[in-house]
Design an enzyme around this catalytic site. Structure first.
Site, PDB file in Angstrom:
ATOM      1  N   GLN A 103       0.830  -1.215   0.000  1.00  0.00           N
ATOM      2  CA  GLN A 103       0.000   0.000   0.000  1.00  0.00           C
ATOM      3  C   GLN A 103       0.863   1.264   0.000  1.00  0.00           C
ATOM      4  OE1 GLN A 103      -0.453  -2.514   2.224  1.00  0.00           O
ATOM      5  NE2 GLN A 103      -2.619  -2.912   2.599  1.00  0.00           N
TER       6      GLN A 103
ATOM      7  N   ASP B 142      -6.374   2.042  12.494  1.00  0.00           N
ATOM      8  CA  ASP B 142      -7.670   1.401  12.275  1.00  0.00           C
ATOM      9  C   ASP B 142      -8.514   1.404  13.538  1.00  0.00           C
ATOM     10  OD1 ASP B 142      -5.971   0.415  10.011  1.00  0.00           O
ATOM     11  OD2 ASP B 142      -7.900  -0.478   9.468  1.00  0.00           O
TER      12      ASP B 142
ATOM     13  N   ASN C 253      -2.948  -0.664  14.032  1.00  0.00           N
ATOM     14  CA  ASN C 253      -2.803  -0.210  12.634  1.00  0.00           C
ATOM     15  C   ASN C 253      -2.058  -1.272  11.835  1.00  0.00           C
ATOM     16  OD1 ASN C 253      -3.217   1.837  10.617  1.00  0.00           O
ATOM     17  ND2 ASN C 253      -1.033   2.250  10.708  1.00  0.00           N
ATOM     18  N   LYS C 254      -1.865  -0.971  10.590  1.00  0.00           N
ATOM     19  CA  LYS C 254      -1.209  -1.891   9.648  1.00  0.00           C
ATOM     20  C   LYS C 254       0.053  -2.499  10.252  1.00  0.00           C
ATOM     21  CE  LYS C 254      -2.233  -2.933   6.391  1.00  0.00           C
ATOM     22  NZ  LYS C 254      -2.948  -4.221   6.207  1.00  0.00           N
TER      23      LYS C 254
END
Lengths: 307, 158
Positions: A171, A212, A222-223
């Site tokens: 990403q 998130d 998060n990621k």
């Protein structure tokens, strides 16, 4: 300045149009969704994520709430992406509906307000960043870095973004680096593991990530890879700022960490990897002690003051 | 494999040597193999060697390691370095990342000389993955940092 990732999912008359983020940067293609099952398929296959999954959820509520309750849509979305807090979105909608708004009106207000909130958040963040700002980031925050860049420019703060590629879905390379370069913003792409080297070389002076999930104590989910950046940033005395929204009064350990199917570890690689055992937790947890400050969304009314 | 299935694993970083392989075999622990971007040496060098030696492995992306450390899944890290200098050890890209994360989680680090690498891979930076270009810009040298070897100073290793 613009990016299709600012609003990757849009509501049409009787359908939802979803930007297929897995095809970027090579193709900008959209998937048309007309049923809840199609929406769930798109979600499960990671065609959209982050803000895209928020919009997909909200627009499913608009299109399908006569057949399926909001609670049921929350449940079905949660089955596909267990880490994300779809319940909080359902609660926000239900509060608005109790105030005699239709679902469509409630969602419209939410989406319009959300963009104003993002801009306001970018403005607040720009004010506290160093000058010049050399910003390390991971994954993608749906165009919010472009808003941040605009706000930094207004303050005459030169900015440069250093983007971690964010394996396995890339990403960072495919979305963040692409949208920044598309807008002629100065940025550099690195492998995830180059982060420590660039911190040591004083190539960055702040870390900004999405989130998130967040708790009111300041823990964030998060990621995968975010936690490592936070720990390394603390080691090198670099501030770490996650962009958070709707923090919950819960123990962060109670948040389920989604583990994606093992073939996804080999994303974008050709070959047969079916005999390799692999592991892919798609999120990690950063405790509040490693967070310099959560940059939260404020309420809509507060955001209007910035405009 | 799921997180819950991992209890006591070791992590390897850099090209495993034959000597290292013997030790890993003797210890008999699950070996976490990180992909080692940009070269993907984990996938194309370390995994085949470990498989050949019948050592249990689990593969993951480099950015997963910190989370595994934090979850208490790993009890030892092996760093396979290329060279030694007066300042410290010189290892492949990411060596500082793995050493610092090990240190911050109080995970013992064992260092060994790297093995000879058999694979060929043109990937020198995050711009490409097995030769496929993920950066649409033409002059990518302006926008990437090539993955050089990294120095891990003795103070960090202490």
């Amino acid at each position: 300045m613009k990016s299709p990732l600012l609003f990757p999912v849009q509501l049409r008359d009787k359908s939802i149009v979803v930007l297929d983020e897995t095809l970027l940067p090579f193709k900008e293609e959209y998937i048309t969704v007309t049923t809840l099952n199609e929406a769930l398929l798109v979600l499960g296959e990671m065609k959209t994520r982050s803000l895209g999954q928020v919009l997909l959820f909200l627009y499913c509520c608009v299109l399908f709430e006569r057949k399926v309750s909001i609670d049921e849509i929350v449940h079905r979305f949660k089955e596909k992406r267990p880490t994300f807090d779809f319940a909080v979105l359902g609660e926000i909608l239900k509060i608005q509906i109790e105030q005699d708004l239709t679902v469509k009106q409630a969602v419209g207000n939410f989406v319009k307000g959300f963009d104003a909130l993002r801009r306001a958040r970018a403005k607040r963040l720009a004010e506290i960043l160093p000058c010049p700002a050399h910003i390390l980031t991971i994954c993608n925050v749906n165009g919010e870095l472009i808003y941040l860049y605009e706000e930094l420019r207004k303050l005459n703060k030169p900015a440069r973004f250093i983007v971690c590629e964010t394996r396995p879905y890339l990403q960072g390379s495919r979305l963040t680096f692409w949208e920044l370069r598309k807008n002629n913003i100065c940025c550099t792409l690195i492998c995830d593991s180059q982060a420590a080297g660039i911190m040591k070389a004083k190539g960055v002076n702040c870390v900004i990530t999405g989130a998130d999930r967040a708790t009111i104590k300041g823990d964030v989910v998060n990621k995968i890879g975010t936690y490592s950046l936070a720990r390394l940033a603390r080691y090198f005395n670099i501030p770490f700022y996650p962009l958070t929204q709707y923090p919950r009064d819960i123990d962060v350990a109670s948040i389920e960490i989604e583990e994606r199917p093992k073939p996804e570890v080999f994303m974008y690689l050709d070959g047969d990897f079916s005999r390799i055992d692999a592991l892919y937790p798609s999120f990690d947890i950063t405790k509040a002690e490693f967070v310099t400050r959560c940059i939260e969304l404020e309420t809509y009314n507060e955001a209007c003051r910035y405009q | 494999m799921k997180l819950v299935d991992i209890n006591k694993a070791v992590v390897v970083w850099g090209p495993i040597s034959q000597e290292g392989l013997k030790i890993l075999k003797k210890e008999g622990h699950l070996v976490v193999v990180a992909e080692n971007r940009p070269s993907l040496l984990g996938l194309y060098h370390n995994l085949p060697l470990l498989k050949e030696a019948d050592i249990e492995t689990v593969y993951c992306t480099d950015n997963t390691l910190g989370f595994l450390f934090d979850k208490g899944k790993v009890f030892k890290t092996y760093l396979f370095y290329r060279d030694k200098s007066q300042e410290g050890l010189i290892g492949m890209c990411g060596s500082l990342y793995i050493v610092l994360l090990s240190k911050l989680h109080k995970i013992p680090l064992t260092t060994m000389v790297a093995g000879k690498v058999r694979i060929e891979n043109s990937d020198k930076s995050a711009a490409t993955l097995r030769g496929k270009d993920f950066v649409l810009e033409e002059n990518t040298q302006d926008y990437i940092i090539e993955a050089d070897d990294e120095l891990v100073e003795w103070e960090v290793l202490a």
